[in-house]
Design an enzyme around this catalytic site. Structure first.
Site, PDB file in Angstrom:
ATOM      1  CG  ASP A   1     -29.091  -8.037  -7.704  1.00  0.00           C
ATOM      2  OD1 ASP A   1     -29.406  -8.606  -8.763  1.00  0.00           O
ATOM      3  OD2 ASP A   1     -29.908  -7.403  -7.003  1.00  0.00           O
TER       4      ASP A   1
ATOM      5  CG  ASP B   1     -26.649 -12.593  -3.508  1.00  0.00           C
ATOM      6  OD1 ASP B   1     -27.785 -12.256  -3.142  1.00  0.00           O
ATOM      7  OD2 ASP B   1     -25.784 -11.787  -3.904  1.00  0.00           O
TER       8      ASP B   1
END
Length: 395
Positions: free
Chosen positions: A243, A241
């Site tokens: 952020d 992922d």
């Protein structure tokens, strides 16, 4: 949930499209990274609780017992039902019928798919059908499908000629069959699928498990490189992922809107450097709903990602791919996590067996997406990111 412990594999074909490789070796015994393709299937089946495997042989049949024997060195029981080279799939099953359990798993000996047998059984029980076929779902009009799975989860059409309209997938094997289904076979030499599947459909006795999980087929020389890549035992694949995993997360309800706002979390670069030295492939999969909401443009997002890659490149880190969903939270797309669409896209484009990959994220939606894709998932705190997961990754 009823347990299935027996698998049957078609391995009798001549593999004409893989000649000259198959002139002296049956197609399922061709070596991939030093061991036969069929051995990968045996390992896959064993991981899914299969205790006995029956090979339905024909072409160069003697080579199967010569290699696999009774299966003891592979931790399963293996038997060999030898037929004639000219036998069709129906005849091979007829010959083996006395060896078959009341329920069994049936595979094509040239298809590899990251099987999760428990999911297949649950889907079959949900439909109340006694039989099931696994169907790779695809909507690309350039691809010719042969099956229609309806909204009830039952197969509505099987068209071996691939001419019917409205078909939504192609069967890849991985059948769950009741032995009673073989009563629908005539005595003559016929193709199992063409003969039996339409009869089961008419009786509403065939469920279809739709999957976007890629499969790999050892059918011709063109597909051989993809099979080789997908089955590489030394390969290490990590999904990330963005952020909260790689970089400092924006405040709630806000987004990283400029390259200057993108700042790596402490220890993130060091972790990626160490993973790179281990030969790990790195793929970013990120929801970016700010695009749909007008908070930033695609061009700005590309600039952000170029900065990310540029900073990593200074340390010798290369990202194998950056994938993002630009849609809003209320979109019906398949790519926005917690849906697994991005994982399947990466797997298709890079020949990745997702069951051997790992995903690191910071949100419960990441966990849901990883589970749906069949990827082992590690969640980290948004303030700490990838650095805290490093010790769990190929240590």
């Amino acid at each position: 949930m009823r347990k299935i412990t027996q698998a049957v594999i078609f391995v009798g074909g001549q593999g004409a499209r893989l000649r000259p490789l198959t002139l002296t070796t049956p197609k399922p015994l061709l070596r991939i990274h030093g061991k036969p393709f069929a051995e990968y299937l045996v390992e896959l089946l064993k991981r899914n609780g299969i205790e006995e495997i029956i090979f339905l042989t024909g072409y160069l049949a003697e080579q199967f017992p010569a290699y696999f024997g009774d299966g003891s060195k592979f931790g399963v029981r293996i038997r060999h039902s030898q037929g004639l080279v000219e036998d069709e799939t129906g005849k091979r099953l007829q010959r083996a019928k006395p060896l078959l359990n009341e329920e069994f798993l049936l595979l094509y000996g040239d298809n590899y798919w990251p099987l999760n047998l428990e999911k297949l059984i649950k889907h079959r029980e949900k439909t109340s059908a006694p039989n099931l076929v696994t169907v790779y779902e695809r909507s690309d009009p350039s691809k010719k499908n042969n099956i229609l799975v309806g909204e009830t989860g039952l197969v509505e059409i099987y068209d071996k000629a691939r001419k019917a309209s409205g078909l939504n997938g192609v069967d890849i094997g991985f059948f769950i069959l009741s032995r009673k289904a073989l009563d629908l076979l005539p005595e003559k030499n016929v193709n199992f699928e063409e003969t039996v599947l339409p009869k089961l459909i008419a009786k509403k006795e065939l469920a279809g498990f739709l999957t976007h999980q890629p499969y790999w087929s050892l059918t011709d020389n063109e597909r051989l490189p993809g099979v080789t890549q997908a089955l590489d035992p030394q390969r290490k694949v990590l999904f990330l992922d963005r952020d909260g995993t790689l970089n400092v997360k924006a405040p709630k309800a806000d987004y990283i809107k400029t390259p200057e706002a993108f700042v790596f979390l402490p220890g993130a670069i060091e972790a990626l450097v160490a993973l790179t030295k281990k030969g790990v492939e790195l793929y970013v999969v990120s929801n970016q709903p700010g695009i749909a909401r007008g908070a930033l443009t695609l061009d700005t997002l590309n600039q952000i990602h170029k900065k990310m890659e540029r900073e990593l490149g200074v340390y010798g880190v290369h990202l194998n791919g950056i994938y993002f969903c630009p849609h809003g939270w209320d979109s019906a797309c398949d790519c926005r996590k917690p849906k697994p669409g991005m994982f399947f896209q990466v797997a298709r484009e890079h020949n990745i067996d997702l069951s051997h990959a790992v995903f690191v994220g910071d949100d419960e939606r990441d966990k849901e997406a990883g589970d749906a894709a069949g990827v082992s998932t590690i969640l980290v705190e948004s303030e700490e990111g990838i650095a805290t997961a490093y010790a769990k990754l190929w240590a």
